[in-house]
Design an enzyme around this catalytic site. Structure first.
Site, short mmCIF file in Angstrom:
data_model
loop_
_atom_site.label_atom_id
_atom_site.label_comp_id
_atom_site.label_asym_id
_atom_site.label_seq_id
_atom_site.Cartn_x
_atom_site.Cartn_y
_atom_site.Cartn_z
N ASN A 9 0.87 -1.18 0.00
CA ASN A 9 0.00 0.00 0.00
C ASN A 9 0.91 1.23 0.00
O ASN A 9 1.48 1.59 1.03
CB ASN A 9 -0.89 -0.04 1.25
CG ASN A 9 -1.75 1.20 1.39
OD1 ASN A 9 -1.82 2.03 0.48
ND2 ASN A 9 -2.41 1.34 2.53
N TRP A 10 1.04 1.83 -1.17
CA TRP A 10 1.98 2.96 -1.28
C TRP A 10 1.41 4.26 -0.71
O TRP A 10 2.11 5.25 -0.61
CB TRP A 10 2.37 3.17 -2.75
CG TRP A 10 3.19 2.05 -3.33
CD1 TRP A 10 3.50 0.86 -2.73
CD2 TRP A 10 3.81 2.01 -4.62
NE1 TRP A 10 4.27 0.10 -3.57
CE2 TRP A 10 4.48 0.77 -4.74
CE3 TRP A 10 3.87 2.91 -5.71
CZ2 TRP A 10 5.19 0.41 -5.89
CZ3 TRP A 10 4.57 2.54 -6.85
CH2 TRP A 10 5.23 1.30 -6.94
N LYS A 11 0.13 4.27 -0.40
CA LYS A 11 -0.53 5.47 0.14
C LYS A 11 -0.26 6.66 -0.77
O LYS A 11 -0.15 6.48 -1.99
CB LYS A 11 -0.09 5.70 1.59
CG LYS A 11 -0.29 4.45 2.44
CD LYS A 11 -0.17 4.67 3.92
CE LYS A 11 -0.39 3.34 4.64
NZ LYS A 11 -0.34 3.47 6.08
N HIS A 95 -9.77 1.34 4.59
CA HIS A 95 -8.51 1.52 5.34
C HIS A 95 -8.77 2.48 6.50
O HIS A 95 -9.55 3.42 6.37
CB HIS A 95 -7.43 2.07 4.41
CG HIS A 95 -6.07 2.05 5.03
ND1 HIS A 95 -5.67 2.99 5.95
CD2 HIS A 95 -5.04 1.18 4.91
CE1 HIS A 95 -4.44 2.69 6.35
NE2 HIS A 95 -4.04 1.61 5.74
N GLU A 97 -7.17 4.85 7.62
CA GLU A 97 -6.93 6.27 7.32
C GLU A 97 -8.14 6.88 6.62
O GLU A 97 -8.46 8.05 6.82
CB GLU A 97 -5.65 6.41 6.47
CG GLU A 97 -4.41 6.19 7.33
CD GLU A 97 -3.21 5.61 6.59
OE1 GLU A 97 -3.19 5.62 5.35
OE2 GLU A 97 -2.28 5.14 7.29
N GLU A 167 -5.77 -4.82 10.42
CA GLU A 167 -4.78 -3.78 10.62
C GLU A 167 -5.06 -3.03 11.92
O GLU A 167 -5.86 -2.08 11.93
CB GLU A 167 -4.81 -2.79 9.45
CG GLU A 167 -4.45 -3.39 8.12
CD GLU A 167 -3.82 -2.35 7.19
OE1 GLU A 167 -2.70 -2.61 6.71
OE2 GLU A 167 -4.41 -1.29 6.98
N GLY A 173 2.08 2.35 10.67
CA GLY A 173 3.05 3.43 10.52
C GLY A 173 3.75 3.82 11.81
O GLY A 173 4.40 4.86 11.89
N SER A 213 3.00 -2.07 10.30
CA SER A 213 4.45 -2.13 10.54
C SER A 213 5.05 -3.51 10.25
O SER A 213 6.00 -3.92 10.91
CB SER A 213 4.79 -1.68 11.97
OG SER A 213 4.37 -0.34 12.16
N GLY A 234 2.73 -1.11 4.27
CA GLY A 234 2.80 0.31 3.94
C GLY A 234 4.24 0.73 3.76
O GLY A 234 4.84 0.54 2.70
N GLY A 235 4.82 1.28 4.82
CA GLY A 235 6.18 1.84 4.76
C GLY A 235 7.20 0.95 4.06
O GLY A 235 7.94 1.41 3.18
P1 PGA Z 1 2.52 0.33 7.60
O1 PGA Z 1 1.08 0.55 6.88
O2 PGA Z 1 3.09 -0.94 7.07
O3 PGA Z 1 3.34 1.53 7.20
O4 PGA Z 1 2.27 0.27 9.05
C1 PGA Z 1 0.22 -0.52 6.67
C2 PGA Z 1 -1.07 -0.01 6.08
O5 PGA Z 1 -1.53 1.07 6.48
O6 PGA Z 1 -1.66 -0.66 5.22
#
Ligand code: PGA
Length: 266
Positions: A9-11, A95, A97, A167, A173, A213, A234-235
């Protein structure tokens, strides 16, 4: 056993040009392995141009969001068929977010799940509790509500097209990962809830992936858990080497024991 899914997930990261570079690096690193399903979910602006970059690899494309309506006066939104046209196979829905910053409700997310399935997109439905909810002992209640309302009306015949991403919000994050035991506990619970909503044989076919994470260091211990069927990253998905390491860990775990023993003996 079905395949792990490792999805990036590159956001809101990477311009189109940068996305092309990262995708090309991923093709070099990951190539055309077929043991694990791999997907990247870049920003929408890059989605259209990446299909050609990924050509010849087994890396699939996914989107990070969509609107449930097929077309209409929804300024700034995109529909499922628009994503399909750009060769998206997956779409991340609900998600945390989006739930938090854009006030998306379970009801709205449920409409998206239906629209995605209708368009043959595979929804990655995200569920997860906040730190306060965990501390208050409400994790299972929160997940149950998100799951039952998010999947309301989804027919049993289509249920295994949905992927659930657990999640925990406090792990996204933050560098704070759920321990493998904590994650496994919730994944088992999700599997039981799905068995109650559908039936056990269907619940066993639904992939439940972990996000929050996940990185090259902790991926093995998480993916080894019985009910963890992959990762939403994500990251660590923004660096080709790191993401490829996680994919390789999943590849290793997918191989029958005798084969991996043979390889380490050589
Ligand atoms: P993260 O994000 O790996 O940076 O914690 C995961 C996500 O939000 O899908």
């Amino acid at each position: 056993m079905y395949k792990y899914l490792i999805a990036g997930n590159w956001k809101m990261n990477k311009t189109s040009a940068e996305a092309k570079d990262l995708a090309a690096e991923l093709v070099d690193e990951i190539g055309a392995q077929a043991e694990v399903n791999v997907a990247i979910c870049p920003p929408l602006t890059a989605l259209g141009s990446l299909a050609s970059t990924l050509d010849g690899s087994t890396i699939a494309l996914g989107a990070q969001n969509m609107h449930p309506e097929p077309s209409g006066a929804y300024t700034g939104e995109v529909s499922a068929s628009m994503l399909r046209e750009l060769f998206a196979k997956y779409v991340i829905l609900g998600h945390s977010e989006r739930r938090e910053y854009f006030k998306e409700s379970n009801e709205f997310i449920n409409k998206k799940v239906h629209a995605a399935l209708e368009a043959s997109l595979r929804p990655i439905l995200c569920v997860g509790e906040s730190q306060a909810e965990r501390d208050a002992g409400k994790t299972f209640d929160v997940i149950k509500k998100q799951l039952s309302e998010g999947l309301a009306g989804v027919a049993i015949q289509k249920a295994d097209k949905v992927i659930i991403a657990y999640e925990p919000i406090w792990a996204i994050g933050t560098g704070k990962t759920a321990t493998p035991e904590m994650a496994q506990e919730v994944h088992t619970h999700i599997r039981e809830l799905l068995a109650g909503m559908y039936k056990e044989s269907v619940a066993r076919k639904i992939s439940i992936i972990y996000g929050g994470s996940m990185n090259a260091q902790n991926a093995k211990s998480l993916l080894e858990q019985k009910d963890i069927d992959g990762g939403l990253i994500g990251g660590a998905s923004l660096k080709a080497r790191d993401f490829a390491k996680i994919v390789n860990i999943a590849v290793e775990l997918s191989r029958p024991l005798s084969e991996s023993m043979l390889e380490s003996a050589n």
